[in-house]
Design a protein around this motif. Structure first.
Motif, short mmCIF file in Angstrom:
data_model
loop_
_atom_site.label_atom_id
_atom_site.label_comp_id
_atom_site.label_asym_id
_atom_site.label_seq_id
_atom_site.Cartn_x
_atom_site.Cartn_y
_atom_site.Cartn_z
N VAL A 1 0.62 -1.19 -0.34
CA VAL A 1 0.74 0.14 -0.11
C VAL A 1 0.91 1.21 -0.02
N ALA A 2 1.86 1.24 0.44
CA ALA A 2 2.82 2.32 0.53
C ALA A 2 3.68 2.07 -0.86
N HIS A 3 3.93 2.01 -0.86
CA HIS A 3 4.10 1.87 -2.69
C HIS A 3 3.10 2.44 -3.68
N GLN B 1 2.77 6.33 -2.36
CA GLN B 1 4.03 6.41 -2.67
C GLN B 1 4.00 7.39 -1.60
N CYS B 2 3.88 6.85 -0.17
CA CYS B 2 4.61 7.61 0.57
C CYS B 2 6.24 6.96 1.45
N PRO B 3 7.22 7.54 1.24
CA PRO B 3 8.44 7.19 1.59
C PRO B 3 9.20 6.55 2.77
N TYR B 4 8.05 8.01 3.87
CA TYR B 4 8.99 7.72 5.35
C TYR B 4 7.67 6.05 5.65
N CYS B 5 6.58 5.92 5.33
CA CYS B 5 5.97 4.49 5.03
C CYS B 5 6.55 3.63 4.34
N ILE B 6 7.62 3.15 3.56
CA ILE B 6 7.53 1.67 2.53
C ILE B 6 8.73 1.91 3.10
N GLN B 7 10.13 3.10 4.17
CA GLN B 7 11.26 3.42 4.83
C GLN B 7 10.40 1.90 5.99
N GLY B 8 9.53 2.85 6.84
CA GLY B 8 8.94 1.91 8.29
C GLY B 8 8.89 0.55 8.13
N HIS B 9 8.05 0.67 7.62
CA HIS B 9 6.44 -0.97 7.14
C HIS B 9 7.43 -1.79 6.26
#
Length: 111
Positions: free
Chosen positions: A53-55, A58-66
């Motif tokens: 979902v983060a992809h 396109q939330c970079p913070y979510c991509i990294q954190g998750h």
């Protein structure tokens, strides 16, 4: 993050968010803990879904954190990449599916 468009997420910024709206911050953290706890879906599966979902969002913070949370939950690089491919297919599929809206307008405009 190396991209200057997005500031690095720091403990100081997290603290500032908490200070500005502590009740909402606490409620969001509690909600997040409940959502990502093992249930009908494992925590690992939920984190893989979150990475996908983060992809799409396109939330970079979510991509990294998750991604980090998924790895801590036991996800492999291969599972993470497969989740990203699912996200890519869903995003492409949505664009394709919405072509019906365009075709409907074309049909009504040329009739």
């Amino acid at each position: 993050m190396s991209n200057e468009m997005y500031p690095k997420s720091t403990l100081e910024l997290a603290q500032r968010r908490r200070e500005l709206e502590p009740k909402c911050e606490a409620a969001f953290q509690a909600f997040s803990q409940v959502v990502f706890a093992d249930g009908a879906l494992s925590s690992k599966t939920k984190q893989l879904i979150a990475v996908a979902v983060a992809h799409v969002t396109q939330c970079p913070y979510c991509i990294q954190g998750h991604t980090k949370a998924a790895l801590r939950s036991g996800a492999t690089a291969q599972e993470l990449m497969e989740a990203v491919w699912v996200a890519a297919e869903m995003r492409a599929g949505a664009a394709f599916a919405h072509s019906t809206l365009m075709l409907d307008v074309v049909e009504r405009s040329t009739s």
